[in-house]
Scaffold this motif. Structure first.
Motif, PDB file in Angstrom:
ATOM      1  N   PRO A  21       9.725  27.319  28.334  1.00 37.02           N
ATOM      2  CA  PRO A  21      10.662  27.263  29.470  1.00 37.02           C
ATOM      3  C   PRO A  21      12.111  27.220  29.001  1.00 37.02           C
ATOM      4  O   PRO A  21      12.816  26.212  29.142  1.00 37.02           O
ATOM      5  CB  PRO A  21      10.249  25.975  30.190  1.00 37.02           C
ATOM      6  N   VAL A  22      12.577  28.332  28.453  1.00 37.49           N
ATOM      7  CA  VAL A  22      13.949  28.451  27.962  1.00 37.49           C
ATOM      8  C   VAL A  22      14.738  29.342  28.922  1.00 37.49           C
ATOM      9  O   VAL A  22      14.247  30.392  29.343  1.00 37.49           O
ATOM     10  CB  VAL A  22      13.975  29.058  26.543  1.00 37.49           C
ATOM     11  N   VAL A  23      15.948  28.913  29.258  1.00 38.80           N
ATOM     12  CA  VAL A  23      16.808  29.706  30.140  1.00 38.80           C
ATOM     13  C   VAL A  23      17.933  30.321  29.315  1.00 38.80           C
ATOM     14  O   VAL A  23      18.691  29.616  28.655  1.00 38.80           O
ATOM     15  CB  VAL A  23      17.409  28.838  31.261  1.00 38.80           C
ATOM     16  N   PHE A  24      18.021  31.638  29.347  1.00 38.82           N
ATOM     17  CA  PHE A  24      19.119  32.359  28.711  1.00 38.82           C
ATOM     18  C   PHE A  24      20.132  32.723  29.795  1.00 38.82           C
ATOM     19  O   PHE A  24      19.851  33.552  30.657  1.00 38.82           O
ATOM     20  CB  PHE A  24      18.612  33.629  28.024  1.00 38.82           C
ATOM     21  N   ALA A  25      21.291  32.079  29.760  1.00 42.64           N
ATOM     22  CA  ALA A  25      22.348  32.353  30.726  1.00 42.64           C
ATOM     23  C   ALA A  25      23.271  33.395  30.110  1.00 42.64           C
ATOM     24  O   ALA A  25      24.036  33.094  29.188  1.00 42.64           O
ATOM     25  CB  ALA A  25      23.110  31.078  31.068  1.00 42.64           C
ATOM     26  N   LEU A  26      23.183  34.633  30.612  1.00 42.33           N
ATOM     27  CA  LEU A  26      23.861  35.759  29.985  1.00 42.33           C
ATOM     28  C   LEU A  26      25.158  36.087  30.716  1.00 42.33           C
ATOM     29  O   LEU A  26      25.176  36.844  31.699  1.00 42.33           O
ATOM     30  CB  LEU A  26      22.943  36.985  29.959  1.00 42.33           C
ATOM     31  N   ASP A  27      26.240  35.527  30.210  1.00 46.93           N
ATOM     32  CA  ASP A  27      27.566  35.814  30.726  1.00 46.93           C
ATOM     33  C   ASP A  27      28.015  37.196  30.238  1.00 46.93           C
ATOM     34  O   ASP A  27      27.460  37.742  29.278  1.00 46.93           O
ATOM     35  CB  ASP A  27      28.534  34.751  30.213  1.00 46.93           C
ATOM     36  N   ARG A  28      28.992  37.776  30.926  1.00 47.42           N
ATOM     37  CA  ARG A  28      29.555  39.074  30.536  1.00 47.42           C
ATOM     38  C   ARG A  28      28.517  40.190  30.528  1.00 47.42           C
ATOM     39  O   ARG A  28      28.510  41.061  29.653  1.00 47.42           O
ATOM     40  CB  ARG A  28      30.263  38.970  29.185  1.00 47.42           C
ATOM     41  N   ALA A  29      27.632  40.154  31.510  1.00 44.61           N
ATOM     42  CA  ALA A  29      26.689  41.258  31.697  1.00 44.61           C
ATOM     43  C   ALA A  29      27.411  42.383  32.410  1.00 44.61           C
ATOM     44  O   ALA A  29      28.030  42.175  33.448  1.00 44.61           O
ATOM     45  CB  ALA A  29      25.475  40.794  32.508  1.00 44.61           C
ATOM     46  N   GLY A  30      27.337  43.583  31.860  1.00 44.27           N
ATOM     47  CA  GLY A  30      28.102  44.703  32.378  1.00 44.27           C
ATOM     48  C   GLY A  30      29.316  44.955  31.503  1.00 44.27           C
ATOM     49  O   GLY A  30      29.434  44.412  30.396  1.00 44.27           O
ATOM     50  N   VAL A  31      30.227  45.787  31.970  1.00 41.29           N
ATOM     51  CA  VAL A  31      31.437  46.045  31.175  1.00 41.29           C
ATOM     52  C   VAL A  31      32.361  44.836  31.245  1.00 41.29           C
ATOM     53  O   VAL A  31      32.391  44.117  32.242  1.00 41.29           O
ATOM     54  CB  VAL A  31      32.162  47.318  31.649  1.00 41.29           C
ATOM     55  N   VAL A  32      33.107  44.624  30.153  1.00 40.58           N
ATOM     56  CA  VAL A  32      33.897  43.397  30.048  1.00 40.58           C
ATOM     57  C   VAL A  32      35.381  43.652  29.892  1.00 40.58           C
ATOM     58  O   VAL A  32      36.154  42.714  29.731  1.00 40.58           O
ATOM     59  CB  VAL A  32      33.401  42.530  28.874  1.00 40.58           C
ATOM     60  N   GLY A  33      35.810  44.911  29.907  1.00 42.14           N
ATOM     61  CA  GLY A  33      37.231  45.176  29.808  1.00 42.14           C
ATOM     62  C   GLY A  33      37.693  45.447  28.395  1.00 42.14           C
ATOM     63  O   GLY A  33      37.018  46.130  27.629  1.00 42.14           O
ATOM     64  N   ASN A  34      38.830  44.875  28.024  1.00 45.69           N
ATOM     65  CA  ASN A  34      39.521  45.282  26.804  1.00 45.69           C
ATOM     66  C   ASN A  34      38.868  44.831  25.504  1.00 45.69           C
ATOM     67  O   ASN A  34      39.342  45.187  24.421  1.00 45.69           O
ATOM     68  CB  ASN A  34      40.972  44.800  26.840  1.00 45.69           C
ATOM     69  N   ASP A  35      37.801  44.052  25.552  1.00 49.69           N
ATOM     70  CA  ASP A  35      37.102  43.694  24.316  1.00 49.69           C
ATOM     71  C   ASP A  35      36.402  44.905  23.701  1.00 49.69           C
ATOM     72  O   ASP A  35      36.109  44.929  22.519  1.00 49.69           O
ATOM     73  CB  ASP A  35      36.070  42.585  24.577  1.00 49.69           C
ATOM     74  N   GLY A  36      36.081  45.900  24.530  1.00 46.50           N
ATOM     75  CA  GLY A  36      35.604  47.169  23.997  1.00 46.50           C
ATOM     76  C   GLY A  36      34.115  47.278  23.740  1.00 46.50           C
ATOM     77  O   GLY A  36      33.328  46.432  24.185  1.00 46.50           O
ATOM     78  N   PRO A  37      33.696  48.323  23.010  1.00 40.15           N
ATOM     79  CA  PRO A  37      32.280  48.686  22.866  1.00 40.15           C
ATOM     80  C   PRO A  37      31.396  47.580  22.312  1.00 40.15           C
ATOM     81  O   PRO A  37      30.216  47.513  22.643  1.00 40.15           O
ATOM     82  CB  PRO A  37      32.325  49.881  21.902  1.00 40.15           C
ATOM     83  N   THR A  38      31.927  46.703  21.463  1.00 40.50           N
ATOM     84  CA  THR A  38      31.094  45.651  20.876  1.00 40.50           C
ATOM     85  C   THR A  38      30.732  44.565  21.883  1.00 40.50           C
ATOM     86  O   THR A  38      29.769  43.821  21.664  1.00 40.50           O
ATOM     87  CB  THR A  38      31.809  44.989  19.681  1.00 40.50           C
ATOM     88  N   HIS A  39      31.491  44.452  22.956  1.00 38.80           N
ATOM     89  CA  HIS A  39      31.315  43.330  23.873  1.00 38.80           C
ATOM     90  C   HIS A  39      30.741  43.710  25.230  1.00 38.80           C
ATOM     91  O   HIS A  39      30.381  42.831  26.009  1.00 38.80           O
ATOM     92  CB  HIS A  39      32.641  42.597  24.076  1.00 38.80           C
ATOM     93  N   HIS A  40      30.664  44.989  25.551  1.00 38.60           N
ATOM     94  CA  HIS A  40      30.078  45.378  26.830  1.00 38.60           C
ATOM     95  C   HIS A  40      28.601  44.965  26.857  1.00 38.60           C
ATOM     96  O   HIS A  40      27.826  45.328  25.971  1.00 38.60           O
ATOM     97  CB  HIS A  40      30.180  46.890  27.043  1.00 38.60           C
ATOM     98  N   GLY A  41      28.229  44.231  27.892  1.00 34.97           N
ATOM     99  CA  GLY A  41      26.847  43.767  28.004  1.00 34.97           C
ATOM    100  C   GLY A  41      26.015  44.705  28.852  1.00 34.97           C
ATOM    101  O   GLY A  41      25.592  44.331  29.954  1.00 34.97           O
ATOM    102  N   VAL A  42      25.780  45.903  28.352  1.00 33.05           N
ATOM    103  CA  VAL A  42      25.111  46.924  29.161  1.00 33.05           C
ATOM    104  C   VAL A  42      23.720  47.286  28.639  1.00 33.05           C
ATOM    105  O   VAL A  42      23.143  48.291  29.055  1.00 33.05           O
ATOM    106  CB  VAL A  42      25.975  48.205  29.259  1.00 33.05           C
ATOM    107  N   PHE A  43      23.174  46.445  27.754  1.00 35.24           N
ATOM    108  CA  PHE A  43      21.858  46.749  27.205  1.00 35.24           C
ATOM    109  C   PHE A  43      20.821  45.659  27.451  1.00 35.24           C
ATOM    110  O   PHE A  43      19.649  45.832  27.128  1.00 35.24           O
ATOM    111  CB  PHE A  43      21.960  46.999  25.686  1.00 35.24           C
ATOM    112  N   ASP A  44      21.222  44.523  28.023  1.00 36.86           N
ATOM    113  CA  ASP A  44      20.296  43.389  28.095  1.00 36.86           C
ATOM    114  C   ASP A  44      19.084  43.650  28.974  1.00 36.86           C
ATOM    115  O   ASP A  44      17.971  43.234  28.646  1.00 36.86           O
ATOM    116  CB  ASP A  44      21.017  42.107  28.540  1.00 36.86           C
TER     117      ASP A  44
END
Length: 238
Positions: A21-44
């Motif tokens: 029973p582990v909860v993964f709270a995934l912030d920044r799901a989707g595009v995140v702006g100026n942080d760029g390709p390394t930070h877009h959360g579009v694969f989870d």
């Protein structure tokens, strides 16, 4: 979202295999702006959906998020709860929290031409798209899916029986994402007369850019969604 990629094996073997029973709270799901390709959360959605035992949820707004967190904490197994970067909508928050029915979607708008099946941050753009389409005589159903895994099988089969067109809308890569899950479910059920159109991010790395700019570029705005549906249906209501 993006940094959980580094823990893929731990999620798969150390959590899901043991059904913990582990909860993964995934912030920044989707595009995140100026942080760029390394930070877009579009694969989870793509890399988590294949894992046995996991439940995946995405809220349409901050009020639903708190109910999903209670649902996750009361679930006897692993849960991934994904939500976008940015502010909420400023909605009032319910003081009493409740557990959502497991795997059950929410119909927000009825229609008779097609169904928009929306995930998380795409729910309100789909509702706005439905208003645009209604002004053109095209009336669509809008569904807040809430659960990416398990999918609401009963509702999806009902939609496949009622509509010849289902449009899945997600702020995730199309490859392996929510839309693929809908296609798989319908194929396994033998529903081969319903067209499924998937709207999401293409099979590429998303460049740096502001969130709104990127959503507009990749067709994830209300206007773009409405235009996509209008073009497919020929601009005529059912």
């Amino acid at each position: 979202s993006t940094f959980l990629q580094r823990a893929f094996d731990q999620v798969l073997h150390d959590v899901c295999l043991q059904n913990l029973p582990v909860v993964f709270a995934l912030d920044r799901a989707g595009v995140v702006g100026n942080d760029g390709p390394t930070h877009h959360g579009v694969f989870d959605l793509s890399y988590l959906r294949l894992m046995p035992n996991i439940t995946i949820m995405a809220p349409k707004d901050e009020n639903e998020l708190q109910h999903m967190m209670k649902t996750a904490l009361n679930h006897a197994g692993p849960v991934a709860l994904r939500y976008p970067r940015g502010n909420g909508y400023g909605l009032p928050l319910d003081q009493e929290l409740h557990v959502l029915p497991h795997g059950q979607a929410e119909v927000l708008h009825t229609g008779d031409t097609a169904a928009l099946l929306a995930v998380g941050s795409m729910v309100y753009p789909c509702l706005e798209a439905a208003q645009i389409l209604a002004e053109q005589g095209i009336h669509v159903m809008v569904v807040n899916m809430r659960f990416i895994k398990p999918l609401d099988r009963a509702l999806l089969l009902h939609c496949a029986e009622k509509f010849s067109l289902l449009v899945t809308v997600e702020e995730n890569a199309i490859a392996g994402g929510f839309g693929c899950g809908v296609q798989e479910l319908l194929a396994d059920a033998g529903c081969n007369k319903t067209r499924v159109v998937r709207i999401g991010y293409p099979d590429t790395y998303i460049e740096q850019g502001e969130q709104d700019e990127l959503k507009q570029r990749y067709g994830l705005t209300a206007a773009a969604i409405a235009e996509r549906v209008r073009a497919i249906t020929g601009g005529e209501g059912a």
